[in-house]
Design an enzyme around this catalytic site. Structure first.
Site, PDB file in Angstrom:
ATOM      1  N   LYS A  41       0.900  -1.310   0.016  1.00 15.61           N
ATOM      2  CA  LYS A  41       0.135   0.091  -0.164  1.00 15.61           C
ATOM      3  C   LYS A  41       0.809   1.178  -0.049  1.00 15.61           C
ATOM      4  CE  LYS A  41      -2.411   1.228   3.725  1.00 15.61           C
ATOM      5  NZ  LYS A  41      -3.685   1.024   4.585  1.00 15.61           N
ATOM      6  N   LYS A  99      -7.177  -6.327  -1.745  1.00 11.64           N
ATOM      7  CA  LYS A  99      -8.167  -5.604  -0.807  1.00 11.64           C
ATOM      8  C   LYS A  99      -8.752  -4.492  -1.796  1.00 11.64           C
ATOM      9  CE  LYS A  99      -6.460  -4.169   2.985  1.00 11.64           C
ATOM     10  NZ  LYS A  99      -5.262  -3.470   3.845  1.00 11.64           N
TER      11      LYS A  99
END
Length: 263
Positions: A41, A99
């Site tokens: 991320k 995700k």
């Protein structure tokens, strides 16, 4: 593939620590610090900012299957086209989990169903949904995710300047979320500007994983560099909180056994 196993209500298993990283160097640091799940991320690009495909592949190669690797797809509007495209791109990097965040607006249920129809197209990657505690999260969407074959669901925060997850939702609401995920046999995670002080209360709720970024960085700056000492501190704090909860459960069980023998 590496998997995150959802826990049962009576489980005393350990809570996994998820750490968000931007590159292979940070992934190596997290492995050294005992992190259980590596999350690709880029915090400079939003709540669920995506790293480049090249960075994700490098992280996957560095981890080498030692722990599960997840990747966020970025902060996309809740629309089928952009989310499906980004999901397939992330899955192609070799991660274990992709995700997907569900921001307000759009038809979230339709997006979930569209992602469910991707089975077979994402390779080994499984899908996990992310709901945002500070954006009117619809917990009923968890059932839709389970029906679509999602592996798990995470409760996070969208605006990192509005406080940590426990500041946004009360403990009973967080507990309700964990119970819903568990009822649908999905792994569940809690994240969102978490600090060491939040760990005991969250461990008590027995989620499958707790996610961190800012608390692992120098001066708690989520866009800064990871600090190995901070990573170890968080890992140790989780272990300490788990021991306290386990000792408490054992003490209660022993007390109940004594009462039964006395009666």
């Amino acid at each position: 593939m590496q998997i995150i196993r959802p826990r049962r209500a009576a489980d005393c298993g350990r809570v996994s620590m998820l750490a968000s990283v931007v590159d292979a160097r940070e992934a190596t640091l997290c492995l050294e610090g005992g992190v259980d799940v590596i999350d690709c991320k880029d915090p400079s690009r939003g709540a669920l900012g995506a790293v480049t495909p090249e960075a994700a592949r490098a992280i996957v190669e560095t981890v080498g299957g030692r722990v599960p690797v997840s990747a966020t797809i970025g902060d996309h509007p809740c629309e089928v086209g952009p989310i499906v495209e980004a999901t397939l791109q992330a899955a192609a990097t070799g991660v274990d989990y992709v995700k997907i965040g569900f921001l307000p607006g759009g038809d979230a249920a339709e997006v979930v169903r569209a992602l469910g129809r991707l089975r077979g197209e994402t390779g080994k990657a499984q899908i996990a949904g992310v709901l945002f505690a500070d954006a009117s999260p619809d917990f009923e969407l968890v059932a839709e995710m389970a029906a679509a074959g999602f592996a798990g669901v995470v409760l996070d925060t969208a605006n990192k300047s509005d406080g940590a997850l426990p500041d946004v939702l009360a403990v009973d609401q967080l507990e309700h979320f964990v119970e819903i995920a568990r009822a649908h046999e999905m792994f569940c995670g809690l994240a969102g500007s978490l600090r060491t002080r939040h760990i005991p209360a969250l461990v008590r709720l027995a989620p499958d994983l707790i996610g961190f970024r800012g608390a692992l960085c120098c001066e708690n700056a989520r866009t800064g560099s990871l600090d190995l000492r901070a990573v170890v501190e968080i890992r140790d704090a989780i272990a300490k909180a788990e021991k306290i909860e386990t000792d408490l459960m054992m003490s209660k069980a022993e007390e109940l056994a004594r009462e039964e023998r006395a009666s």
